[in-house]
Scaffold this motif. Structure first.
Motif, PDB file in Angstrom:
ATOM      1  N   LEU A   1     -16.741  -0.034  -2.478  1.00 39.16           N
ATOM      2  CA  LEU A   1     -15.612  -0.956  -2.603  1.00 39.16           C
ATOM      3  C   LEU A   1     -14.864  -1.005  -1.276  1.00 39.16           C
ATOM      4  O   LEU A   1     -14.062  -0.128  -0.961  1.00 39.16           O
ATOM      5  CB  LEU A   1     -14.679  -0.495  -3.730  1.00 39.16           C
ATOM      6  CG  LEU A   1     -13.402  -1.308  -3.973  1.00 39.16           C
ATOM      7  CD1 LEU A   1     -13.690  -2.803  -4.047  1.00 39.16           C
ATOM      8  CD2 LEU A   1     -12.700  -0.833  -5.217  1.00 39.16           C
TER       9      LEU A   1
ATOM     10  N   ARG B   1     -12.477  -2.980   1.552  1.00 37.92           N
ATOM     11  CA  ARG B   1     -11.423  -3.973   1.711  1.00 37.92           C
ATOM     12  C   ARG B   1     -10.982  -3.980   3.183  1.00 37.92           C
ATOM     13  O   ARG B   1     -11.313  -3.081   3.955  1.00 37.92           O
ATOM     14  CB  ARG B   1     -10.197  -3.638   0.849  1.00 37.92           C
ATOM     15  CG  ARG B   1     -10.468  -3.446  -0.620  1.00 37.92           C
ATOM     16  CD  ARG B   1     -10.968  -4.705  -1.320  1.00 37.92           C
ATOM     17  NE  ARG B   1     -10.193  -5.894  -1.007  1.00 37.92           N
ATOM     18  CZ  ARG B   1      -8.971  -6.179  -1.514  1.00 37.92           C
ATOM     19  NH1 ARG B   1      -8.398  -5.332  -2.357  1.00 37.92           N
ATOM     20  NH2 ARG B   1      -8.353  -7.276  -1.188  1.00 37.92           N
TER      21      ARG B   1
ATOM     22  N   ALA C   1      -3.670  -6.030   1.613  1.00 41.17           N
ATOM     23  CA  ALA C   1      -5.116  -6.229   1.595  1.00 41.17           C
ATOM     24  C   ALA C   1      -5.469  -7.584   0.993  1.00 41.17           C
ATOM     25  O   ALA C   1      -6.648  -7.909   0.840  1.00 41.17           O
ATOM     26  CB  ALA C   1      -5.787  -5.111   0.798  1.00 41.17           C
ATOM     27  N   ASP C   2      -4.452  -8.362   0.647  1.00 47.98           N
ATOM     28  CA  ASP C   2      -4.669  -9.658   0.000  1.00 47.98           C
ATOM     29  C   ASP C   2      -3.887 -10.753   0.715  1.00 47.98           C
ATOM     30  O   ASP C   2      -2.815 -11.170   0.268  1.00 47.98           O
ATOM     31  CB  ASP C   2      -4.243  -9.588  -1.470  1.00 47.98           C
ATOM     32  CG  ASP C   2      -5.061  -8.589  -2.258  1.00 47.98           C
ATOM     33  OD1 ASP C   2      -6.270  -8.803  -2.380  1.00 47.98           O
ATOM     34  OD2 ASP C   2      -4.478  -7.596  -2.725  1.00 47.98           O
TER      35      ASP C   2
ATOM     36  N   CYS D   1       0.846  -1.193   0.000  1.00 45.63           N
ATOM     37  CA  CYS D   1       0.000   0.000   0.000  1.00 45.63           C
ATOM     38  C   CYS D   1       0.881   1.244   0.000  1.00 45.63           C
ATOM     39  O   CYS D   1       1.634   1.483   0.950  1.00 45.63           O
ATOM     40  CB  CYS D   1      -0.911  -0.024   1.229  1.00 45.63           C
ATOM     41  SG  CYS D   1      -1.809   1.498   1.520  1.00 45.63           S
TER      42      CYS D   1
ATOM     43  N   SER E   1     -12.382   2.042  -0.524  1.00 44.89           N
ATOM     44  CA  SER E   1     -11.678   2.645  -1.654  1.00 44.89           C
ATOM     45  C   SER E   1     -12.677   3.514  -2.403  1.00 44.89           C
ATOM     46  O   SER E   1     -13.678   3.018  -2.939  1.00 44.89           O
ATOM     47  CB  SER E   1     -11.108   1.552  -2.571  1.00 44.89           C
ATOM     48  OG  SER E   1     -10.312   2.113  -3.589  1.00 44.89           O
TER      49      SER E   1
ATOM     50  N   ASP F   1      -7.163  -1.846  -6.158  1.00 45.53           N
ATOM     51  CA  ASP F   1      -8.528  -2.188  -5.767  1.00 45.53           C
ATOM     52  C   ASP F   1      -9.523  -1.985  -6.910  1.00 45.53           C
ATOM     53  O   ASP F   1     -10.355  -2.859  -7.188  1.00 45.53           O
ATOM     54  CB  ASP F   1      -8.961  -1.334  -4.564  1.00 45.53           C
ATOM     55  CG  ASP F   1      -8.259  -1.737  -3.287  1.00 45.53           C
ATOM     56  OD1 ASP F   1      -7.706  -2.856  -3.248  1.00 45.53           O
ATOM     57  OD2 ASP F   1      -8.264  -0.938  -2.331  1.00 45.53           O
TER      58      ASP F   1
ATOM     59  N   PRO G   1      -7.833   4.954  -0.828  1.00 42.55           N
ATOM     60  CA  PRO G   1      -8.423   4.625   0.476  1.00 42.55           C
ATOM     61  C   PRO G   1      -9.018   5.864   1.135  1.00 42.55           C
ATOM     62  O   PRO G   1      -8.528   6.987   0.955  1.00 42.55           O
ATOM     63  CB  PRO G   1      -7.236   4.086   1.271  1.00 42.55           C
ATOM     64  CG  PRO G   1      -6.260   3.626   0.249  1.00 42.55           C
ATOM     65  CD  PRO G   1      -6.414   4.565  -0.905  1.00 42.55           C
TER      66      PRO G   1
ATOM     67  N   ARG H   1      -3.199  -5.604  -8.248  1.00 40.95           N
ATOM     68  CA  ARG H   1      -3.021  -5.152  -6.874  1.00 40.95           C
ATOM     69  C   ARG H   1      -3.705  -3.810  -6.628  1.00 40.95           C
ATOM     70  O   ARG H   1      -3.600  -3.253  -5.541  1.00 40.95           O
ATOM     71  CB  ARG H   1      -1.529  -5.057  -6.543  1.00 40.95           C
ATOM     72  CG  ARG H   1      -0.854  -6.424  -6.507  1.00 40.95           C
ATOM     73  CD  ARG H   1       0.659  -6.315  -6.513  1.00 40.95           C
ATOM     74  NE  ARG H   1       1.169  -5.570  -5.384  1.00 40.95           N
ATOM     75  CZ  ARG H   1       2.460  -5.271  -5.215  1.00 40.95           C
ATOM     76  NH1 ARG H   1       3.344  -5.647  -6.125  1.00 40.95           N
ATOM     77  NH2 ARG H   1       2.846  -4.589  -4.172  1.00 40.95           N
TER      78      ARG H   1
ATOM     79  N   HIS I   1     -11.267  -5.306  -8.489  1.00 41.06           N
ATOM     80  CA  HIS I   1     -12.627  -5.535  -7.995  1.00 41.06           C
ATOM     81  C   HIS I   1     -13.711  -4.801  -8.774  1.00 41.06           C
ATOM     82  O   HIS I   1     -14.886  -4.890  -8.430  1.00 41.06           O
ATOM     83  CB  HIS I   1     -12.703  -5.160  -6.514  1.00 41.06           C
ATOM     84  CG  HIS I   1     -11.779  -5.967  -5.657  1.00 41.06           C
ATOM     85  ND1 HIS I   1     -12.101  -7.217  -5.188  1.00 41.06           N
ATOM     86  CD2 HIS I   1     -10.511  -5.703  -5.225  1.00 41.06           C
ATOM     87  CE1 HIS I   1     -11.088  -7.695  -4.486  1.00 41.06           C
ATOM     88  NE2 HIS I   1     -10.115  -6.795  -4.494  1.00 41.06           N
TER      89      HIS I   1
END
Length: 306
Positions: A268, A270, A148-149, A100, A166, A203, A242, A201, A207
């Motif tokens: 969204l 996370r 986040a993964d 991040c 996000s 968001d 974020p 990677r 997604h």
């Protein structure tokens, strides 16, 4: 043979001026002190301490030994303190890595607080953003990964730090600011401004765009969050950041943010995790950081509940 106990005895004699007071300070008997002085006299062939004077005085040999004591005893004390901290897990090193770019906004104040409790722990950051950070964590290339993964790996644990949203970031004059509902098709017509990392990677890519099998019209990258905000504010494109990053710039009136409700009703969302090796929890200083991270997580949850 000259030993540390002899140097400590000479130091105590100089401090207190008598055998009785020095013995009390060293938790010894006066006869034990006298025996040590006789040993020194015998080894060097001269009287090291004149025990008949009040306070006791030292010969040239005694003065030289006192100088040695002044040089060595403080170093011994420092080494003993260091060893105690090592044994009790008060000293060590934690190397951080993060997937991040903007995590430093909340992480740095947390690290500053941690340094106050563990001043002997070195804190460092792995250089760059790795393509396989979870495996590098497993191989002890660094000690704590912000991600986040989370990926299930042997001997790796993940602590959920906090949930975040996000949010879509727009310039104040962007047409989408007036739209009641922003669709993925709307966004596909835009230039996406983001960090230079793999799209999987990001968001908004992982997604939103990728699941819909859609790509933004253009992608422009920058390493710096401030530059990213500046590009969005000047109408060069859109971004997704974020909430803790967006809030600061939105409050300043530089940009506007919108919920990505085309992903879900709640936008969204996370969860950010801290990944670490299970074995490191046994280290006192590492456990101390995890506890501070947990307190931070609880405090953030109190003030962030949408």
């Amino acid at each position: 043979m000259l030993e540390l106990r002899h140097l400590k005895t000479l130091h105590a004699l100089r401090e207190h001026g008598s055998l009785v007071a020095a013995a009390s300070d060293l938790c010894l008997t006066p006869s034990a002190i006298s025996h040590q002085l006789k040993e020194l006299d015998h080894w060097y062939g001269v009287e090291v301490v004149n025990r008949r004077s009040r306070p006791v005085s030292f010969s040239n040999v005694g003065e030289r030994l006192l100088k040695l004591a002044d040089d060595i005893l403080p170093q011994v004390q420092i080494a003993q303190s260091d060893i105690t901290r090592i044994v009790h897990g008060q000293t060590g090193r934690i190397i951080f890595s993060s997937e991040c770019h903007s995590c430093f906004d909340w992480l740095m104040p947390l690290l500053n607080q941690y340094r106050q409790q563990y001043p002997d722990v070195d804190l460092d950051f792995a250089a760059g953003f790795e393509s396989n950070p979870h495996e590098l964590l497993q191989n002890a290339e660094f000690d704590l990964l912000i991600t986040a993964d989370p990926i299930a790996l042997k001997d790796i644990e993940y602590f959920p730090i906090f949930e975040y949203e996000s949010r879509l970031v727009l310039s104040n004059t962007h047409p989408l600011v007036r739209s009641e509902h922003v669709t993925v098709q709307d966004l596909a017509e835009e230039t996406l401004i983001t960090y230079p990392v793999d799209k999987h990677r990001l968001d908004i890519m992982a997604h939103l765009f990728i699941p819909e099998n859609i790509q933004p019209k253009h992608i422009r990258t920058t390493d710096l969050t401030q530059m990213l905000i500046q590009l969005v504010a000047s109408g060069r494109g859109i971004a997704a950041l974020p909430d803790w990053v967006v809030n600061e710039y939105e409050q300043k009136g530089w940009v506007v943010s919108r919920r990505l409700d085309c992903v879900s009703e709640k936008g969204l969302r996370r969860t950010l995790y801290a990944g670490y090796r299970t074995e490191d929890k046994q280290k006192n200083y590492f456990e101390g950081f995890l506890k501070q991270l947990e307190k931070f997580s609880q405090k953030r949850a109190m003030y962030y509940d949408r």
